[in-house]
Design a protein around this motif. Sequence first.
Motif, mmCIF file in Angstrom:
data_model
loop_
_atom_site.group_PDB
_atom_site.id
_atom_site.type_symbol
_atom_site.label_atom_id
_atom_site.label_comp_id
_atom_site.label_asym_id
_atom_site.label_seq_id
_atom_site.Cartn_x
_atom_site.Cartn_y
_atom_site.Cartn_z
ATOM 1 N N ILE A 95 0.736 -1.262 -0.016
ATOM 2 C CA ILE A 95 -0.182 0.083 0.220
ATOM 3 C C ILE A 95 0.945 1.252 0.041
ATOM 4 N N ALA A 96 1.987 1.375 0.784
ATOM 5 C CA ALA A 96 2.838 2.465 1.013
ATOM 6 C C ALA A 96 3.492 2.588 -0.723
ATOM 7 N N SER A 97 3.731 1.446 -1.325
ATOM 8 C CA SER A 97 4.630 1.788 -2.574
ATOM 9 C C SER A 97 3.297 2.164 -3.434
ATOM 10 N N GLN A 98 2.113 1.822 -3.368
ATOM 11 C CA GLN A 98 0.997 2.288 -4.369
ATOM 12 C C GLN A 98 0.853 3.776 -3.960
ATOM 13 N N ALA A 99 0.678 4.402 -2.798
ATOM 14 C CA ALA A 99 0.730 5.669 -2.531
ATOM 15 C C ALA A 99 1.616 6.204 -2.954
ATOM 16 N N HIS A 100 2.859 5.917 -3.019
ATOM 17 C CA HIS A 100 3.896 6.825 -3.751
ATOM 18 C C HIS A 100 3.848 7.085 -5.170
ATOM 19 N N LEU A 101 3.249 5.826 -5.813
ATOM 20 C CA LEU A 101 3.159 5.934 -7.123
ATOM 21 C C LEU A 101 1.925 6.855 -7.713
ATOM 22 N N LEU A 102 0.790 6.701 -6.495
ATOM 23 C CA LEU A 102 -0.426 7.695 -6.897
ATOM 24 C C LEU A 102 0.261 9.044 -6.778
ATOM 25 N N GLU A 103 1.261 9.182 -5.688
ATOM 26 C CA GLU A 103 1.597 10.850 -5.693
ATOM 27 C C GLU A 103 2.446 11.094 -6.870
ATOM 28 N N ALA A 104 3.131 10.375 -7.144
ATOM 29 C CA ALA A 104 3.673 10.377 -8.405
ATOM 30 C C ALA A 104 3.219 10.956 -9.606
ATOM 31 N N LEU A 105 2.202 10.088 -9.988
ATOM 32 C CA LEU A 105 0.996 10.423 -10.991
ATOM 33 C C LEU A 105 0.484 11.523 -10.688
ATOM 34 N N ARG A 106 0.024 12.199 -9.809
ATOM 35 C CA ARG A 106 -0.738 13.291 -9.293
ATOM 36 C C ARG A 106 0.398 14.655 -9.588
ATOM 37 N N ASP A 107 1.763 14.522 -9.203
ATOM 38 C CA ASP A 107 2.551 15.214 -9.447
ATOM 39 C C ASP A 107 2.742 15.445 -10.703
ATOM 40 N N ALA A 108 3.081 14.696 -11.597
ATOM 41 C CA ALA A 108 2.805 14.497 -13.193
ATOM 42 C C ALA A 108 1.626 15.211 -13.795
ATOM 43 N N ASP A 109 0.582 14.832 -13.179
ATOM 44 C CA ASP A 109 -0.670 15.625 -13.758
ATOM 45 C C ASP A 109 -0.587 17.121 -13.494
ATOM 46 N N ASP A 110 -0.281 17.409 -12.277
ATOM 47 C CA ASP A 110 -0.080 18.696 -11.983
ATOM 48 C C ASP A 110 0.917 19.760 -12.828
ATOM 49 N N GLU A 111 2.085 18.967 -13.185
ATOM 50 C CA GLU A 111 3.106 19.627 -14.077
ATOM 51 C C GLU A 111 2.536 19.624 -15.238
ATOM 52 N N ASP A 112 1.827 18.712 -15.846
ATOM 53 C CA ASP A 112 1.109 18.614 -17.031
ATOM 54 C C ASP A 112 0.177 19.865 -17.190
ATOM 55 N N ALA A 113 -0.551 20.021 -16.118
ATOM 56 C CA ALA A 113 -1.523 21.019 -16.051
ATOM 57 C C ALA A 113 -0.966 22.524 -16.366
ATOM 58 N N VAL A 114 0.179 22.717 -15.504
ATOM 59 C CA VAL A 114 0.899 23.873 -15.403
ATOM 60 C C VAL A 114 1.491 24.040 -16.878
ATOM 61 N N ALA A 115 1.927 23.087 -17.553
ATOM 62 C CA ALA A 115 2.661 23.288 -18.881
ATOM 63 C C ALA A 115 1.552 23.861 -19.948
ATOM 64 N N ALA A 116 0.357 23.092 -19.437
ATOM 65 C CA ALA A 116 -0.620 23.326 -20.458
ATOM 66 C C ALA A 116 -1.413 24.721 -20.253
ATOM 67 N N GLY A 117 -0.942 25.527 -19.369
ATOM 68 C CA GLY A 117 -1.600 26.657 -18.855
ATOM 69 C C GLY A 117 -2.983 26.416 -18.198
ATOM 70 N N ARG A 118 -3.008 25.619 -17.444
ATOM 71 C CA ARG A 118 -4.306 25.333 -16.957
ATOM 72 C C ARG A 118 -4.207 25.882 -15.463
#
Length: 118
Positions: A95-118
Amino acid sequence: MSVPLYQRKAEFFRTLGHPVRIRVLELLGDGPKAVRDLLADVEVEASSLSQQLAVLRRAGIVTTYREGAAVMYALAGPDVADVMRAARRFLTEMIASQAHLLEALRDADDEDAVAAGR
């Protein structure tokens, strides 16, 4: 003809494959308990608990004895508690490793949103 060890292991794990049985084994890891105490802690109907205790008893995973009027249940040996602790450690790490993966995915989504100007 003898049953192969891997088949016996599969039967053992099938026996563990019920939430009430797992909860009972976790509770018994703290020491023997009377049926009435298990019933209060597990919060199932008495008949359901009785069925699950019978399965564990037939499999040799728990033992019973009388203490006065109370029927007491105990783990057949300390290795059962070790299996429960190992399962908890494994699931915690998973579960801890899945939480880290989820956090990384959310960070990547946030970076994509910033890059797209959202």
